[in-house]
Design a protein around this motif. Structure first.
Motif, PDB file in Angstrom:
ATOM      1  N   HIS A 159      -1.587 -22.796  15.149  1.00 52.53           N
ATOM      2  CA  HIS A 159      -1.481 -23.276  13.970  1.00 52.53           C
ATOM      3  C   HIS A 159      -0.030 -23.849  13.997  1.00 52.53           C
ATOM      4  CE1 HIS A 159      -4.621 -21.886  11.668  1.00 52.53           C
ATOM      5  NE2 HIS A 159      -4.677 -20.839  12.391  1.00 52.53           N
ATOM      6  N   TYR A 170     -11.764 -12.982  14.187  1.00 54.48           N
ATOM      7  CA  TYR A 170     -12.772 -13.807  13.927  1.00 54.48           C
ATOM      8  C   TYR A 170     -14.131 -12.761  13.681  1.00 54.48           C
ATOM      9  CZ  TYR A 170     -15.915 -17.724  14.043  1.00 54.48           C
ATOM     10  OH  TYR A 170     -17.159 -18.674  13.799  1.00 54.48           O
ATOM     11  N   ASP A 206      -7.441 -21.775   9.526  1.00 55.54           N
ATOM     12  CA  ASP A 206      -8.760 -21.882  10.049  1.00 55.54           C
ATOM     13  C   ASP A 206      -9.876 -21.839   8.767  1.00 55.54           C
ATOM     14  OD1 ASP A 206      -8.788 -22.510  12.971  1.00 55.54           O
ATOM     15  OD2 ASP A 206      -7.637 -20.609  12.697  1.00 55.54           O
ATOM     16  N   ARG A 232     -16.369 -17.245  10.700  1.00 57.95           N
ATOM     17  CA  ARG A 232     -14.986 -17.620  10.074  1.00 57.95           C
ATOM     18  C   ARG A 232     -13.910 -16.680  10.696  1.00 57.95           C
ATOM     19  NH1 ARG A 232     -14.758 -17.845   3.934  1.00 57.95           N
ATOM     20  NH2 ARG A 232     -12.460 -17.704   4.422  1.00 57.95           N
ATOM     21  N   LYS A 264      -9.161 -27.693  10.912  1.00 54.57           N
ATOM     22  CA  LYS A 264      -8.215 -27.021  10.284  1.00 54.57           C
ATOM     23  C   LYS A 264      -7.663 -27.667   8.762  1.00 54.57           C
ATOM     24  CE  LYS A 264      -6.656 -25.229  14.721  1.00 54.57           C
ATOM     25  NZ  LYS A 264      -7.177 -23.648  14.684  1.00 54.57           N
ATOM     26  N   THR A 294      -6.186 -18.971  18.342  1.00 51.92           N
ATOM     27  CA  THR A 294      -6.077 -20.244  17.536  1.00 51.92           C
ATOM     28  C   THR A 294      -4.721 -20.731  17.636  1.00 51.92           C
ATOM     29  OG1 THR A 294      -6.747 -21.127  15.379  1.00 51.92           O
ATOM     30  CG2 THR A 294      -5.889 -18.953  15.406  1.00 51.92           C
TER      31      THR A 294
END
Ligand SMILES: [Zn+2]
Length: 571
Positions: free
Chosen positions: A188, A126, A236, A132, A256, A186
């Motif tokens: 997914h 990140y 993301d 981002r 997302k 994160t």
């Protein structure tokens, strides 16, 4: 008559495409679509711009525009260039359309219901300064293997070693250059392709006559190493289709979007729905092309793409459709292409090397490019564009062979008989021999076109033009006229019919020139010739015509040298 669904790989939105991109999918797909229509089949020809993902966001930022506005403008630019190259899409859609939002979310929901989706927590880099997560290739640093200081997070360009972003020494954001990076966790969604390996394998084995280039790439991905891997379908990012499970929120996936590779091929279907919307038709109009329970069972579906797109189209997209448990139409044939190189190197969008679609149309009409690109399509191996070859091919095939025949016949007739098809005389053995030879070649041309053998088709078409020239050379009505004007009239009558015949069979390759030839013959009967004899007896004595403008101007050595210099450097 058959129903044929044709899709071309979607051009990415972040700039104008070069001629290598054009010949790798859209142009050969157009050739095939035009041919199928000419033979009376019902055709649905679909393409669209592929608009999501980080490169689109970065291109928009560079242009100083909001990404949605940037994509809308670039879509219009690409649509205009497609029209310029006479690409005959039934619809040129946008992967950012509302139709694609709904359909992508729907399919993701169905995949989840069928147990084909897993949720995976991963660590990603990140960037605090950019606000981002950074995709691997947007992280740069020093290669731990060779010391190259601009290695990317996925691979070192210098020593080709595959890397993880965390391997890099002194990593920084490739977007802002910031070194204020951290690793964050994160979550997914992954498409469980590995569970579908046997199903995909069987499906590929059941296909008839797929090109080796297509199946070998698919088999490699299925079986090499640990075999087909699960694949992340979310990112993301801000720009994209929000992750939803059908029309419901997806807990834990707020903020997302779907990964661009997942939503792009779904746009083939969504674009057909966009087409129906634009025509004011209801859902059944597009569903009969895509749902085997609603009429698509008798559709033949053909895809065109460059070889880099084959894994997605043979594995990931079919896995999406099969895994949904719904009766979606799967592809029947995949025509894939190698690469077109430019004058001793590669076309390069980032370096602006080579000829881009807008530049090509600024210097010559579309037919010149269409003819060269298609007759040199990179089918069995990579092929190369050189200005010398382009000049020779245009001057010989188009100007000397086809253009010259049209001009010579029509001008001679005008001067001796006036602008009408002359009467009198009879056809003899020479003409019968011509028709026999034309018949043999026409049938070979049709066979190659049906098989999508593009270079062979072009060679056969050129041979058909050559037969007409050889006949005229041999019959020489300009000499015959002095001793036997009746005989010359019969020969010219045949030759005028030949122009109309050439217009019909050449149209898929060179639509504008074909239209000029047909207009010159004052006809609009494009019926594909059943027999050559009938086709060459359509324009009767007394039918008026006009001498068309020069069909193809020759490329001079000065032109060639100037263009060679113009396109050698930076765009
Ligand atoms: Zn390295």
């Amino acid at each position: 008559m058959a129903r044929i669904l044709i899709t071309s790989a979607l051009p990415y939105i972040n700039g104008i495409k070069h001629l290598g991109n054009l010949v790798g999918s859209q142009l050969p797909a157009d050739l095939y679509a035009r041919y199928c229509r000419a033979r009376g089949h019902e055709v649905m020809f679909i393409c669209a711009t592929d608009e999501h993902g980080t490169p689109a966001e970065l291109a928009a930022a560079k242009a100083g525009k909001p990404v949605d506005e940037y994509c809308a403008e670039m879509h219009d630019v690409q649509a205009e260039l497609a029209r310029g190259f006479l690409l005959s899409f039934d619809h040129f859609g946008r992967s950012s359309s509302q139709r694609n939002h709904v359909l992508t979310q729907h399919l993701a929901g169905k995949l989840a219901d069928a147990g084909r989706i897993s949720e995976v927590s991963e660590k990603q880099v990140y960037s605090n300064a950019d606000g981002r997560f950074l995709p691997d290739r947007y992280i740069e640093g020093t290669c731990p293997n060779c010391g190259y200081d601009r290695a990317r997070g996925d691979q070192c360009e210098n020593c080709t070693k595959q890397l993880d972003p965390t391997d890099l020494i002194d990593p920084r954001s490739a977007i802002s250059g910031s070194t204020d990076l951290e690793v964050r966790e994160t979550k997914h969604l992954f498409l469980r392709q590995s569970d579908m390996r046997d199903q995909l394998d069987k499906w590929i084995d059941s296909q008839r006559n797929w090109p080796v280039l297509t199946t070998s790439i698919a088999k490699k991905w299925l079986h090499d190493g640990d075999g087909l891997q699960d694949r992340g379908i979310t990112r993301d990012l801000d720009w994209g289709i929000p992750v939803k499970r059908g029309d419901k929120d997806w807990p834990g996936m707020e903020g997302k979007v779907f990964y661009v590779w997942f939503d792009a091929p779904i746009e083939y279907i969504a674009a057909t729905a966009e087409w129906a919307d634009a025509q004011g038709l209801d859902d059944s109009a597009w569903q009969r092309w895509w749902r085997t329970d609603l009429g698509a069972d008798d559709v033949r579906y053909v895809q065109f793409m460059g070889k880099d797109n084959v894994p997605f189209h043979t594995l990931s997209f079919p896995a999406t459709l099969m895994g949904s448990g719904e009766p979606w139409k799967l592809v029947n044939y995949i025509k894939s292409f190698n690469y077109l190189n430019y004058d001793g190197g590669q076309f390069s969008t980032s370096q602006g090397r080579g000829v881009f679609m807008d530049q090509a149309l600024a210097i010559l009409p579309a037919d010149y490019w269409r003819w060269w690109l298609l007759s040199h399509a990179p089918e069995s191996s990579d092929s190369e564009f050189t200005w010398e070859n382009f000049q020779a091919s245009v001057n010989k095939d188009l100007a000397d062979v086809l253009g010259n025949l049209v001009s010579r016949v029509t001008k001679f007739c005008r001067s001796k008989f006036g602008e009408v098809v002359p009467e009198g005389g009879t056809l003899g053995a020479r003409e019968t021999a011509l028709m026999d030879a034309l018949t043999t070649r026409l049938r070979a041309y049709e066979t190659h076109m049906e098989a999508m053998e593009i270079r062979k088709s072009a060679a056969e078409l050129r041979a058909l033009w050559v037969l007409g020239n050889e006949y005229l050379q041999d019959a020489a009505p300009w000499s015959t006229f002095k001793s036997d004007p009746e005989q010359a009239a019969a020969q010219i009558r045949l030759a005028l019919n030949l122009i109309r015949f050439y217009a019909i069979i050449s149209r898929p390759f060179i639509p504008d020139a074909a239209a000029s030839m047909m207009a010159g013959m004052q006809s609009d009967d494009w019926t594909w010739p059943d027999t050559v004899t009938d086709a060459l007896a359509q324009l009767d004595a007394g039918h008026s015509f006009i001498v068309p403008d020069v069909l193809f101007a020759k490329i001079t050595d000065e032109n060639r040298a100037a263009w060679e210099a113009q396109f050698s450097g930076q765009r």
